[in-house]
Scaffold this active site. Structure first.
Site, PDB file in Angstrom:
ATOM      1  N   PRO A 152       1.914   3.774   1.824  1.00 31.77           N
ATOM      2  CA  PRO A 152       2.960   4.228   2.753  1.00 31.77           C
ATOM      3  C   PRO A 152       4.160   3.294   2.874  1.00 31.77           C
ATOM      4  CG  PRO A 152       0.782   4.090   3.816  1.00 31.77           C
ATOM      5  CD  PRO A 152       0.706   3.330   2.550  1.00 31.77           C
ATOM      6  N   LYS A 153       4.103   2.095   2.297  1.00 29.96           N
ATOM      7  CA  LYS A 153       5.151   1.110   2.554  1.00 29.96           C
ATOM      8  C   LYS A 153       6.469   1.491   1.873  1.00 29.96           C
ATOM      9  CE  LYS A 153       2.437  -1.536   4.990  1.00 29.96           C
ATOM     10  NZ  LYS A 153       1.146  -0.859   4.849  1.00 29.96           N
ATOM     11  N   ILE A 154       7.542   0.776   2.238  1.00 29.74           N
ATOM     12  CA  ILE A 154       8.873   1.112   1.736  1.00 29.74           C
ATOM     13  C   ILE A 154       8.943   0.980   0.215  1.00 29.74           C
ATOM     14  CG2 ILE A 154       9.811  -1.223   2.083  1.00 29.74           C
ATOM     15  CD1 ILE A 154      12.438   0.197   2.995  1.00 29.74           C
ATOM     16  N   ILE A 155       8.217   0.018  -0.355  1.00 29.00           N
ATOM     17  CA  ILE A 155       7.937   0.037  -1.800  1.00 29.00           C
ATOM     18  C   ILE A 155       6.433  -0.090  -1.959  1.00 29.00           C
ATOM     19  CG2 ILE A 155      10.156  -1.042  -2.358  1.00 29.00           C
ATOM     20  CD1 ILE A 155       8.429  -3.519  -3.265  1.00 29.00           C
TER      21      ILE A 155
ATOM     22  N   SER B 140       0.847  -1.195   0.000  1.00 33.28           N
ATOM     23  CA  SER B 140       0.000   0.000   0.000  1.00 33.28           C
ATOM     24  C   SER B 140       0.882   1.244   0.000  1.00 33.28           C
ATOM     25  CB  SER B 140      -0.939  -0.007   1.204  1.00 33.28           C
ATOM     26  OG  SER B 140      -0.210   0.038   2.408  1.00 33.28           O
TER      27      SER B 140
END
Length: 358
Positions: free
Chosen positions: A181-184, A179
């Site tokens: 906000p995740k790191i990718i 989603s």
């Protein structure tokens, strides 16, 4: 702004190249490539991508044999998707408290919650952290009680256990989220990793209508439509190429926050083992949380309240007092956490927090 995704010209170019190929957009070769990249990175045999990280947990539980009426132990501190994922098909989430220093499930509380109806536990690696007692203790507990261990590693891509295994790769199934906000990110999306051939085969059927094979309409089991798209995979491939550099930067940001906040009385940055794990958000605890949030908003600094205790949310309303998750619900605040933050911006945030406490 507290968090935002990071897409660049590489993702745009990859999408344009794919669109010029005249593909069907639904998952195919690009999706396979994205899955292979995740499996290679986590050193697991199989990766299956799906439409989001909640459904990935649902499919993990279904593939593991969890049924309606079964109990599944989950932490009371987590994103609400964790319990929702099993409640979706009629299983009962049972909430237990977490360790104060890691925010991962407290194994003693898990032991106390096991009943004859318990079928599985979902271990959430909060912000990429692992439980203080180690993953081995949870493996042993599940083996002794004939329970399925599912790892909700939604926040943990790029985080490892001290034994070198990627978080999410130890349980029967591990789940990641992509989603925003995740790191990718692929906008929405989830991935399942496993070393179990049978589970992998079951997961692929579950996400594709229960088809007996690709491209036919013969079904030897019940399944659903939780497929990925090639457009998401195009973005995901380019994002995976940037993962290592983002891991480095996420750890640098943590160190900058730690150095910038450690002399301020009244606020505490939650500790992170950045040798092995990668922070997703930067979490602080303080008594004057709401006042600080309002002050920072006036200084154009975005923050976000940390998860409140799930059992007390209106959606669940389950009785019980869980000391640590209650405390996080009152004192926890996420600071600006996007990977694009500059050193100067982090220094500005820390200076404004120091000014608030003065």
């Amino acid at each position: 702004m507290q968090m935002k995704p990071w897409f660049g010209k590489e993702e745009k170019e990859a999408l344009c190249v794919y669109m010029d190929e005249g593909g069907f957009l639904t998952e195919f070769k690009r999706t396979e490539q994205f899955e292979e990249m995740i499996a290679d990175y986590t050193k697991t045999k199989h990766c299956i991508v799906v439409n989001n990280g909640t459904i990935s947990l649902t499919l993990a539980a279904l593939a593991a044999g969890v049924e309606a009426g079964d109990e599944v132990i989950v932490p009371n501190y987590t994103m609400i998707a964790t319990p929702n994922s099993v409640k979706l098909f009629g299983a009962k989430p049972v909430f237990v408290d977490v360790e104060e220093d890691t925010l991962c499930m407290d194994i003693q509380k898990v032991k106390e919650a096991i009943t004859s109806k318990t079928k599985a536990l979902i271990l959430v690696s909060a912000n990429g952290r692992y439980p203080r007692v180690g993953i081995e203790a949870f493996e042993k507990l599940c083996q002794e009680n004939n329970l399925v261990l599912i790892e909700d590693a939604a926040q943990s891509l790029g985080s490892f256990y001290p034994n070198g295994k990627h978080i999410g790769s130890v349980g029967l199934v591990g789940s990641f989220s992509f989603s925003a906000p995740k790191i990718i990110s692929t906008g929405q999306g989830g991935a399942l990793i496993t070393n179990d051939d049978r589970i992998a085969k079951t997961l692929r059927k579950l996400k594709d209508f229960g088809r007996s094979g690709g491209g036919n309409d013969f079904h030897n089991s019940i399944g659903y439509n939780f497929k990925f798209t090639e457009l998401q995979a195009c973005v995901g491939i380019e994002q995976m190429k940037k993962l290592e550099s983002r891991i480095v930067r996420k750890k640098e940001i943590y160190t900058l926050y730690k150095n910038g906040l450690e002399s301020i009385e009244g606020i505490r940055l939650i500790e992170q083992d950045i040798e092995h794990t990668t922070p997703w958000f930067y979490e602080v605890l303080l008594d004057k949380r709401n006042e600080l949030q309002d002050y920072l908003k006036g200084e154009h600094i975005g923050t976000r309240l940390m998860y409140g205790p799930i059992n007390k949310q209106v959606a669940y309303g389950v009785s019980g007092e869980h000391k640590v998750s209650n405390m996080i619900g009152k004192k926890g605040l996420w600071l600006p956490s996007f990977t694009q933050l500059t050193n100067e911006e982090i220094a500005y945030v820390c200076e404004r927090i120091q000014r608030f406490f003065r």
